[in-house]
Design a protein around this motif. Structure first.
Motif, PDB file in Angstrom:
ATOM      1  N   UNK A 241      14.683  39.762 -18.518  1.00 43.80           N
ATOM      2  CA  UNK A 241      14.808  41.204 -18.754  1.00 43.80           C
ATOM      3  C   UNK A 241      16.247  41.663 -18.628  1.00 43.80           C
ATOM      4  N   UNK A 242      16.932  41.208 -17.578  1.00 47.57           N
ATOM      5  CA  UNK A 242      18.324  41.604 -17.381  1.00 47.57           C
ATOM      6  C   UNK A 242      19.190  41.104 -18.529  1.00 47.57           C
ATOM      7  N   UNK A 243      19.026  39.834 -18.899  1.00 49.10           N
ATOM      8  CA  UNK A 243      19.827  39.270 -19.984  1.00 49.10           C
ATOM      9  C   UNK A 243      19.564  39.981 -21.307  1.00 49.10           C
ATOM     10  N   UNK A 244      18.304  40.310 -21.573  1.00 47.64           N
ATOM     11  CA  UNK A 244      17.952  40.943 -22.845  1.00 47.64           C
ATOM     12  C   UNK A 244      18.464  42.373 -22.914  1.00 47.64           C
ATOM     13  N   UNK A 245      18.332  43.120 -21.815  1.00 47.49           N
ATOM     14  CA  UNK A 245      18.797  44.502 -21.812  1.00 47.49           C
ATOM     15  C   UNK A 245      20.318  44.568 -21.945  1.00 47.49           C
ATOM     16  N   UNK A 246      21.012  43.746 -21.188  1.00 51.17           N
ATOM     17  CA  UNK A 246      22.475  43.726 -21.296  1.00 51.17           C
ATOM     18  C   UNK A 246      22.900  43.302 -22.698  1.00 51.17           C
ATOM     19  N   UNK A 247      22.225  42.293 -23.246  1.00 52.13           N
ATOM     20  CA  UNK A 247      22.543  41.853 -24.604  1.00 52.13           C
ATOM     21  C   UNK A 247      22.276  42.923 -25.644  1.00 52.13           C
ATOM     22  N   UNK A 248      21.231  43.728 -25.441  1.00 57.46           N
ATOM     23  CA  UNK A 248      20.916  44.784 -26.404  1.00 57.46           C
ATOM     24  C   UNK A 248      21.988  45.862 -26.438  1.00 57.46           C
ATOM     25  N   UNK A 249      22.684  46.055 -25.323  1.00 54.16           N
ATOM     26  CA  UNK A 249      23.732  47.078 -25.268  1.00 54.16           C
ATOM     27  C   UNK A 249      25.074  46.558 -25.777  1.00 54.16           C
TER      28      UNK A 249
END
Length: 317
Positions: A241-249
């Protein structure tokens, strides 16, 4: 008398040994400290040079009005931050980033977990299946996006396939909703393989004894998944979740190649808006303020996820 003399000699010998080993121990301790500092020095220096110093520099730039073409660099105080409050373009980019992040996180994590569960069944052909979904991870991002740009055209491969089914496909990159959906799907299929592998590794660590006990108690597959599997892999869910959210931004290349932020501002996410301000409008001071905003958003989201982990991460060591 002889006993007393032997005791004195033994005491003198012990004192001499203590005096002789003291400097040796000090030298060994100093050597350990030197080795330790030498080992951590590259990380510390790298963090200072590539993280701390750039952050401080960007914040300093955000307090100035800096135009490269006009060769002006004047102190502006908080004007750039005040400007963000009334900047409609920034507000649109924040909204676009929100929709992109929600769509990416939901689709990516759901699909990755589903694929990992399927692979964990050890069905025939799992090696080929795993390779098929993981291969986009190692493909060049720009090359991957260019291929998708051809597929998503009005007369591209996707609409050609839909025509065979008797469905009239839209021009995916020219509608507000379809353009955002297309960018999300391209990003999902690019990175879902990595999350799939992470989930697969976590699933293989679930004790079979727990699953067998649940089967004996009559728990169905869905109940076993929610009551045993999900809690056991919750640390991995947090990581993904952390990796995906940071990557989405931080998405940029897909937007630049597929839509250039259009149509309108529908796919102008925050990073792309920052790029426009800096390298198209040459307003580096305002772009620095936007980058500070992006850093604060990422920091807050990461801290929130980390603080709330205690409520839903059940197997954290």
């Amino acid at each position: 008398m002889a006993t007393t003399t032997a005791a004195v000699l033994a005491g003198d010998t012990a004192k001499r040994r203590g005096r002789s080993t003291g400097p040796r121990r000090s030298a060994a301790t100093r050597g350990d400290w030197i080795v330790g500092y030498t080992m951590v020095a590259p990380v510390v220096l790298g963090s200072l040079a590539f993280v701390i110093v750039p952050l401080v520099t960007v914040f300093w730039y955000s307090l100035h009005d800096w135009n490269v073409l006009a060769n002006t660099f004047t102190f502006a105080g908080g004007e750039n931050y005040e400007r963000m409050l009334s900047d409609e373009g920034l507000h649109d980019s924040l909204l676009a980033s929100l929709w992109f992040s929600i769509g990416l996180v939901v689709l990516n994590i759901t699909l990755a977990l589903f694929l990992a569960v399927m692979l964990n069944q050890k069905l025939p052909g799992t090696t080929t299946f795993r390779t098929f979904f993981f291969s986009p991870v190692v493909v060049s991002l720009v090359a991957w996006t260019i291929v998708w740009s051809f597929l998503l055209q009005a007369d591209g491969g996707i609409n050609g396939f839909l025509d065979l089914l008797g469905i009239q496909g839209p021009n995916w990159l020219r509608g507000d909703f379809t353009a955002m959906l297309a960018v999300i799907v391209v990003q999902v299929f690019k990175n879902v393989g990595m999350n799939m592998i992470l989930f697969l590794a976590a699933l293989q660590g679930v004790p079979e004894e727990l699953m067998e006990a649940a089967r004996i108690d009559g728990a169905r597959a869905w109940r076993r998944f929610w009551s045993i599997t999900v809690p056991m892999i919750s640390p991995t869910i947090l990581l993904v979740s952390i990796l995906t959210i940071v990557g989405s931004l931080e998405v940029f290349a897909q937007i630049d190649v597929l839509t250039q932020g259009g149509p309108g501002n529908s796919t102008t996410v925050l990073v792309y808006y920052l790029y426009q301000q800096a390298f198209q409008f040459n307003d580096f001071g305002y772009a620095s303020a936007v980058s500070v905003l992006l850093f604060i958003i990422v920091l807050i989201l990461t801290l929130l996820q980390w603080q709330t982990r205690k409520r839903w991460v059940f197997n954290e060591n």
